[in-house]
Scaffold this motif. Structure first.
Motif, PDB file in Angstrom:
ATOM      1  N   UNK A 157      -4.867   8.048  13.437  1.00  0.00           N
ATOM      2  CA  UNK A 157      -3.600   8.322  14.106  1.00  0.00           C
ATOM      3  C   UNK A 157      -2.886   7.030  14.494  1.00  0.00           C
ATOM      4  N   UNK A 158      -3.633   6.057  14.996  1.00  0.00           N
ATOM      5  CA  UNK A 158      -3.035   4.771  15.341  1.00  0.00           C
ATOM      6  C   UNK A 158      -2.540   4.062  14.087  1.00  0.00           C
ATOM      7  N   UNK A 159      -3.331   4.115  13.009  1.00  0.00           N
ATOM      8  CA  UNK A 159      -2.932   3.462  11.753  1.00  0.00           C
ATOM      9  C   UNK A 159      -1.683   4.106  11.178  1.00  0.00           C
ATOM     10  N   UNK A 160      -1.604   5.415  11.289  1.00  0.00           N
ATOM     11  CA  UNK A 160      -0.425   6.135  10.797  1.00  0.00           C
ATOM     12  C   UNK A 160       0.819   5.749  11.594  1.00  0.00           C
ATOM     13  N   UNK A 161       0.677   5.680  12.900  1.00  0.00           N
ATOM     14  CA  UNK A 161       1.811   5.301  13.745  1.00  0.00           C
ATOM     15  C   UNK A 161       2.210   3.850  13.516  1.00  0.00           C
ATOM     16  N   UNK A 162       1.223   2.995  13.219  1.00  0.00           N
ATOM     17  CA  UNK A 162       1.535   1.582  13.004  1.00  0.00           C
ATOM     18  C   UNK A 162       2.359   1.380  11.734  1.00  0.00           C
ATOM     19  N   UNK A 163       2.256   2.320  10.780  1.00  0.00           N
ATOM     20  CA  UNK A 163       3.093   2.216   9.582  1.00  0.00           C
ATOM     21  C   UNK A 163       4.571   2.238   9.972  1.00  0.00           C
ATOM     22  N   UNK A 164       4.911   3.048  10.944  1.00  0.00           N
ATOM     23  CA  UNK A 164       6.301   3.123  11.403  1.00  0.00           C
ATOM     24  C   UNK A 164       6.770   1.773  11.938  1.00  0.00           C
ATOM     25  N   UNK A 165       5.891   1.054  12.614  1.00  0.00           N
ATOM     26  CA  UNK A 165       6.244  -0.274  13.130  1.00  0.00           C
ATOM     27  C   UNK A 165       6.486  -1.250  11.977  1.00  0.00           C
ATOM     28  N   UNK A 166       5.635  -1.163  10.957  1.00  0.00           N
ATOM     29  CA  UNK A 166       5.837  -2.034   9.799  1.00  0.00           C
ATOM     30  C   UNK A 166       7.122  -1.704   9.066  1.00  0.00           C
ATOM     31  N   UNK A 167       7.408  -0.427   8.913  1.00  0.00           N
ATOM     32  CA  UNK A 167       8.638   0.004   8.242  1.00  0.00           C
ATOM     33  C   UNK A 167       9.869  -0.489   9.002  1.00  0.00           C
ATOM     34  N   UNK A 168       9.817  -0.436  10.325  1.00  0.00           N
ATOM     35  CA  UNK A 168      10.959  -0.879  11.141  1.00  0.00           C
ATOM     36  C   UNK A 168      11.236  -2.362  10.962  1.00  0.00           C
ATOM     37  N   UNK A 169      10.219  -3.135  10.575  1.00  0.00           N
ATOM     38  CA  UNK A 169      10.403  -4.570  10.366  1.00  0.00           C
ATOM     39  C   UNK A 169      10.987  -4.894   8.997  1.00  0.00           C
ATOM     40  N   UNK A 170      10.994  -3.923   8.090  1.00  0.00           N
ATOM     41  CA  UNK A 170      11.483  -4.168   6.729  1.00  0.00           C
ATOM     42  C   UNK A 170      12.998  -4.330   6.723  1.00  0.00           C
ATOM     43  N   UNK A 171      13.513  -5.272   5.935  1.00  0.00           N
ATOM     44  CA  UNK A 171      14.973  -5.409   5.822  1.00  0.00           C
ATOM     45  C   UNK A 171      15.596  -4.193   5.151  1.00  0.00           C
ATOM     46  N   UNK A 172      16.898  -4.073   5.279  1.00  0.00           N
ATOM     47  CA  UNK A 172      17.617  -2.896   4.806  1.00  0.00           C
ATOM     48  C   UNK A 172      17.398  -2.634   3.327  1.00  0.00           C
ATOM     49  N   UNK A 173      17.402  -3.693   2.507  1.00  0.00           N
ATOM     50  CA  UNK A 173      17.296  -3.464   1.067  1.00  0.00           C
ATOM     51  C   UNK A 173      15.906  -2.964   0.679  1.00  0.00           C
ATOM     52  N   UNK A 174      14.895  -3.186   1.522  1.00  0.00           N
ATOM     53  CA  UNK A 174      13.570  -2.618   1.284  1.00  0.00           C
ATOM     54  C   UNK A 174      13.544  -1.164   1.727  1.00  0.00           C
ATOM     55  N   UNK A 175      14.027  -0.869   2.932  1.00  0.00           N
ATOM     56  CA  UNK A 175      14.046   0.506   3.417  1.00  0.00           C
ATOM     57  C   UNK A 175      14.827   1.420   2.478  1.00  0.00           C
ATOM     58  N   UNK A 176      15.860   0.868   1.861  1.00  0.00           N
ATOM     59  CA  UNK A 176      16.694   1.657   0.951  1.00  0.00           C
ATOM     60  C   UNK A 176      15.935   2.060  -0.318  1.00  0.00           C
ATOM     61  N   UNK A 177      14.931   1.270  -0.707  1.00  0.00           N
ATOM     62  CA  UNK A 177      14.189   1.515  -1.947  1.00  0.00           C
ATOM     63  C   UNK A 177      12.808   2.136  -1.714  1.00  0.00           C
ATOM     64  N   UNK A 178      12.273   2.018  -0.523  1.00  0.00           N
ATOM     65  CA  UNK A 178      10.885   2.378  -0.276  1.00  0.00           C
ATOM     66  C   UNK A 178      10.681   3.895  -0.285  1.00  0.00           C
ATOM     67  N   UNK A 179       9.597   4.347  -0.924  1.00  0.00           N
ATOM     68  CA  UNK A 179       9.178   5.748  -0.880  1.00  0.00           C
ATOM     69  C   UNK A 179       7.682   5.778  -0.589  1.00  0.00           C
TER      70      UNK A 179
END
Length: 392
Positions: A157-179
């Motif tokens: 559960x902690x590891x899953x939630x930490x993914x959200x923290x990593x995603x929030x650090x990604x620049x816009x052009x990464x978030x736009x492409x990431x799946x």
């Protein structure tokens, strides 16, 4: 760029071309030889020509096409993507002209949920580099970066939630492409949906992984529809399909000097292992036969299994990345199989009886051991007999 909803569904494969021996997908030279993205793109230009020839219109690029571009100790390679701007633009333009959908799947070492901030930072750098390449190619939103949630690190559960923290650090052009893809041993489809509900990342459904890991006992059709709904209107989703390996695994095991000496003296305990051949007393290695591991991908796709899945998903629009280990060859084999056993499914991929002779010739060439580059040209219009992780 929007996807034409009337366009047939696509079949694609990852990275390695097997239909033409020696057709490389990236510059694999060591750093001492000054490898470069420009060289990879020259090699990939030939791959595009091959894809056009065999009529495969979706392809996953190797995550290593820009060698050492994000290696922290080799700054001489860090400008490689920018230096290749013209070549990337030309490659992307050719892919669009040939109507070939592109994507990346960064390696299992790219982790947005690592408890080590430095590894997360390096992972974001890797993702940024690959997203930048797709941007410089001029690819539309259908060209994505596929990733997994990552490691469990003793607390799911902690590891899953930490993914959200990593995603929030990604620049816009990464978030736009990431799946985000469901995996087979750590994070299920339910975990992926939990994450997307909180950040909006698009999801890629993996069929085999869903069978391997679905402790919540979710319904497949309902879950798949939820995955597809994470994609914006006008952009066709994609998913992954593979059949599990069913054959015996051949595993090499060393025979210790003590075991060998005992066998020579006739004192060795009789082994209950299933071996490929009788083991001689002087042997240093034996080949043990073991049952399959169901998370492993088969070389080819079971056409009956695939047809059943496609009929279960009737009415839904999505492209399919086929992850059989035989790569492009598995698709060349699957298409006539679909026409033979499930023509209704074949039609969804633009495969019709008019294609039968051409597909049969390609299948016959495979059976004869002939590479795709040597396949005979066949007039269209005939009939057939039918009506790819070491984490904590």
């Amino acid at each position: 760029m929007s996807t034409d909803p009337t366009r047939p569904l696509r079949l694609g494969f990852p990275v390695k071309v097997m239909g033409v021996p020696g057709l490389k997908s990236s510059d694999t030279r060591r750093w001492q030889k000054d490898p470069h993205l420009k060289c990879s793109l020259e090699l990939l230009d030939k791959v595009l020509d091959y894809l056009k020839k065999v009529e495969i219109d979706m392809y996953r690029l190797s995550s290593d096409i820009a060698p050492y571009a994000t290696h922290p100790d080799m700054p001489q390679f860090h400008q490689m993507v920018e230096e290749s701007d013209a070549e990337l633009a030309a490659f992307g333009r050719k892919a669009r002209e040939l109507d070939i959908r592109l994507s990346f799947h960064p390696s299992q070492y790219v982790l947005l949920n690592s408890p080590n901030p430095e590894l997360t930072r390096k992972s974001i750098w890797d993702l940024s580099s690959q997203a930048e390449m797709l941007d410089r190619m001029g690819c539309g939103p259908e060209a994505v970066l596929v990733t997994h949630v990552g490691g469990v690190y003793d607390d799911r559960e902690v590891a899953r939630a930490r993914w959200l923290e990593g995603y929030a650090q990604c620049p816009e052009h990464v978030q736009r492409r990431l799946v985000l893809e469901n995996d087979d041993i750590r994070f299920s489809a339910a975990d992926v949906l939990w994450i997307t509900e909180r950040c909006g990342v698009r999801c890629v459904f993996d069929y085999q992984h869903f069978w391997c890991l679905n402790p919540e006992r979710l319904d497949m059709r309902e879950t798949f529809e939820k995955f597809l709904a994470t994609w914006p209107d006008g952009v066709r989703p994609k998913m992954h399909f593979s059949s599990p390996r069913t054959e015996l695994r051949e595993v090499k095991r060393k025979i210790t000097p003590k075991q060998r000496a005992a066998a020579k003296a006739g004192k060795g305990a009789k082994s209950k292992e299933l071996t490929k051949a009788p083991v001689k007393a002087t042997a240093r290695v034996k080949t043990v036969l073991l049952p399959p591991i169901w998370t492993g991908h088969s070389d080819f796709t079971n056409p009956f299994e695939f047809a059943t899945f496609m009929r279960t998903m009737e009415g839904l629009e999505f492209d399919v990345m086929m992850e059989g280990k035989a790569k492009d060859v598995s698709i060349i084999k699957l298409r006539p199989d679909l026409l033979r056993y499930a023509p209704d499914v074949a039609a969804r991929f633009g495969i019709y009886l008019d294609d039968a002779d051409e597909l049969a010739a390609a299948e016959k060439a495979l059976e004869d051991g002939v590479g795709a580059e040597e396949e005979p040209d066949v007039d269209e219009g005939g009939l057939v007999d039918a009506p790819e992780e070491a984490l904590a």
